[in-house]
Motif scaffolding. Structure first.
Motif, mmCIF file in Angstrom:
data_model
loop_
_atom_site.group_PDB
_atom_site.id
_atom_site.type_symbol
_atom_site.label_atom_id
_atom_site.label_comp_id
_atom_site.label_asym_id
_atom_site.label_seq_id
_atom_site.Cartn_x
_atom_site.Cartn_y
_atom_site.Cartn_z
ATOM 1 N N SER A 104 0.825 -1.212 0.000
ATOM 2 C CA SER A 104 0.000 0.000 0.000
ATOM 3 C C SER A 104 0.858 1.261 0.000
ATOM 4 C CB SER A 104 -0.929 0.007 1.220
ATOM 5 O OG SER A 104 -0.204 0.206 2.427
ATOM 6 N N GLN B 285 4.100 1.334 -1.390
ATOM 7 C CA GLN B 285 5.037 1.336 -2.510
ATOM 8 C C GLN B 285 4.380 1.221 -3.876
ATOM 9 O OE1 GLN B 285 7.466 -2.019 -1.477
ATOM 10 N NE2 GLN B 285 8.510 -0.970 0.212
ATOM 11 N N GLU B 286 3.126 0.765 -3.919
ATOM 12 C CA GLU B 286 2.448 0.534 -5.186
ATOM 13 C C GLU B 286 1.096 1.239 -5.195
ATOM 14 O OE1 GLU B 286 2.214 -3.723 -5.779
ATOM 15 O OE2 GLU B 286 4.096 -4.000 -4.683
ATOM 16 N N LYS B 287 0.494 1.289 -6.348
ATOM 17 C CA LYS B 287 -0.840 1.866 -6.467
ATOM 18 C C LYS B 287 -1.863 0.744 -6.339
ATOM 19 C CE LYS B 287 -3.989 4.941 -7.227
ATOM 20 N NZ LYS B 287 -4.358 5.883 -6.138
ATOM 21 N N LEU B 288 -2.510 0.671 -5.175
ATOM 22 C CA LEU B 288 -3.543 -0.335 -4.952
ATOM 23 C C LEU B 288 -4.911 0.276 -5.206
ATOM 24 C CD1 LEU B 288 -2.345 -2.158 -1.700
ATOM 25 C CD2 LEU B 288 -1.851 -2.716 -4.093
ATOM 26 N N ASP C 15 -8.096 1.795 -11.076
ATOM 27 C CA ASP C 15 -7.314 2.715 -10.247
ATOM 28 C C ASP C 15 -6.215 2.012 -9.450
ATOM 29 O OD1 ASP C 15 -8.998 1.375 -8.510
ATOM 30 O OD2 ASP C 15 -9.430 3.125 -7.271
ATOM 31 N N GLY C 16 -5.913 0.753 -9.776
ATOM 32 C CA GLY C 16 -4.834 0.067 -9.093
ATOM 33 C C GLY C 16 -5.068 -1.425 -8.992
ATOM 34 N N SER C 17 -4.064 -2.117 -8.453
ATOM 35 C CA SER C 17 -4.131 -3.572 -8.331
ATOM 36 C C SER C 17 -4.718 -3.974 -6.987
ATOM 37 C CB SER C 17 -2.735 -4.186 -8.494
ATOM 38 O OG SER C 17 -1.876 -3.737 -7.458
ATOM 39 N N ASP D 267 -3.262 -1.795 -12.967
ATOM 40 C CA ASP D 267 -2.570 -0.535 -12.722
ATOM 41 C C ASP D 267 -2.606 0.280 -14.017
ATOM 42 O OD1 ASP D 267 -0.390 1.135 -11.188
ATOM 43 O OD2 ASP D 267 0.459 0.718 -13.175
ATOM 44 N N ASP E 289 -0.693 2.637 -15.560
ATOM 45 C CA ASP E 289 0.475 2.709 -16.437
ATOM 46 C C ASP E 289 0.923 1.335 -16.925
ATOM 47 O OD1 ASP E 289 0.518 5.464 -16.157
ATOM 48 O OD2 ASP E 289 1.928 5.418 -14.479
#
Length: 435
Positions: free
Chosen positions: A222, A224-227, A246-248, A332, A334
């Motif tokens: 949560s 370090q990444e886009k969840l 909007d995220g994984s 995600d 991108d």
């Protein structure tokens, strides 16, 4: 040759349950039951809830092996338990009989991420070194460390799935552990194919296990990444390639194959479920310029197609017949754009592409176990209908792919699976029905 299959997943612990769940549009994403959520920005993920760690989850076993695994469970965290269970299920499914295998030429190649210890492992030791709410590190050696289980590290080493599987089944051949996050499964299968092809083994248990559902691991993800943000309906959180994504979503699971040389499989009369045609890997970082992940995906797609041509599976020139692509499909923004761009770079416009699907809309990101669970889902679907991408209601115009959105799309007789890490390590595997 793939002669045995085992899986632990948020949609069940058999290949049939997994595929049926995907085709029926089921979701494994639900409120967390394993971890506290007070400090998390999310409260939902894809847990392999049918896996309890009970010995029955490992499939039919002889009494002696049951006792051995029960004893070994004391030094296996959940991630390792799932990996061992998937391997035992694959061995049983493949009809593994020790009398039909040379133990010295049967081994294990397993993918795994780094595994984080649970905070509970240190709680008693930390408490012993804490006075009035202040931790005194100078006391750790004398008061804290003795409170830590001396075998705690064995529960969390990423080489332990391969070690346990080999020890439990007395597999004395090549043994290797691959730690490449989401690319682990593809890299492990590539290493296995190479090991068997060069004559160093007759058979290998090949798999990968991963869990991002973990007190600290989920917190790290949560940060370090886009969840994906929580939604009223958790099953809507993972939306690969959809314009609203909007995220994984974090998930967990494991999968395994029993792989053999063709000669060995035929000699023992094994059922052959699939053939590994080619594997490819790449690592592309920011130094490569804009959209490094796009370059990574394109590299492995071109690499696996070239390898397929070299071994005679595909024509030397012209269009290659790929039944479908099982995309990374992280959800995600991108990463999905980069993956779709790479597919277009290699295959052209959607009308010229193979059908593209992904299971992450159902399962979330299983981490190191993702690729193997996804390969099992695609292998099960060959020569039948393909499962559509869950929650894909409006395709992002920046993702020009031949997205599967219905249940009537043929899966073909072969597929390519893609996976990538946030650091740009990418793997691709091309698998076919046996020729």
């Amino acid at each position: 040759m793939i002669t045995g299959i085992g899986v632990i997943s948020p949609l069940g612990n058999t290949p049939e349950d997994l595929l049926n769940g995907l085709r029926e549009g089921q979701s494994g994403i639900a409120p967390f039951t394993q971890i506290p959520t007070d400090a998390l920005p999310i409260s939902n993920g894809a847990e392999a809830s049918a896996f309890t760690g009970h010995i029955s989850d490992y499939g039919p076993l002889e009494k002696t092996l049951q006792r051995t695994i029960r004893k070994g469970s004391k030094v296996m965290c959940r991630e390792i338990e799932m990996g061992v269970a998937a391997a035992q299920l694959a061995l049983h499914h493949g009809g593994h009989n020790p009398d039909d295998f040379n133990r010295d030429r049967t081994g294990v190649v397993y993918g795994c991420d780094y595994i984080m210890s649970l905070p509970e492992e240190y709680a008693e030791g930390i408490a012993a070194c804490t006075t009035d709410g202040e931790f005194d590190f100078t006391k750790w050696g004398d008061l804290g460390l003795p409170k830590v289980n001396p075998l705690w590290l064995l529960k969390y080493l990423p080489n332990m799935p391969a070690s346990h599987i080999a020890i439990y089944n007395d597999l004395r051949g090549p043994n290797n552990s691959i730690t490449l996050r989401e690319a682990s499964a593809g890299a492990a299968l590539s290493e296995a194919v190479s090991t068997i092809s060069r004559g160093h083994a007759d058979a290998l248990v090949v798999g990968a296990t991963g869990s991002r559902v973990h007190t600290l691991r989920t917190l790290h993800a949560s940060m370090q990444e886009k969840l994906a943000a929580d939604t009223e309906d958790p099953s809507r959180m993972s939306r690969p390639f959809d314009t609203s994504r909007d995220g994984s979503v974090v998930g967990e699971g494991a999968g395994a194959f029993l792989c053999e040389s063709l000669e060995h499989a035929e000699k023992r009369g094994a059922t052959i479920y699939g053939e590994v045609i080619a594997c490819s890997s790449s690592a592309v970082g920011p130094a490569a310029g804009d959209q490094p992940m796009r370059k990574g995906f394109a590299n492995v797609l071109r690499g696996v197609l070239q390898a397929g041509r070299q071994n005679g599976f595909a024509p030397a020139e012209g269009k290659v017949d790929v039944g479908h692509i099982h995309a990374h499909g992280l959800s995600d923004v991108d990463t999905d754009i980069c993956e779709a761009g790479a597919i277009a770079d290699v295959f052209g416009f959607p009308g010229d592409q193979p059908p593209v699907t992904t299971a992450k809309g159902h399962l979330g990101n299983i981490g190191a176990g993702s690729g193997m669970v996804e390969m099992i889902a695609s292998l099960q679907s060959l020569s039948s209908e393909l499962f559509p991408i869950r929650n894909l209601n409006e395709l992002d115009p920046n993702c020009l792919i031949a997205a599967v959105t219905s249940n009537d799309q043929p899966a073909g007789t072969n597929f390519i699976n893609l996976n990538i890490t946030p650091q740009g390590q990418t793997s691709a595997v091309w698998i076919s029905k046996p020729r």
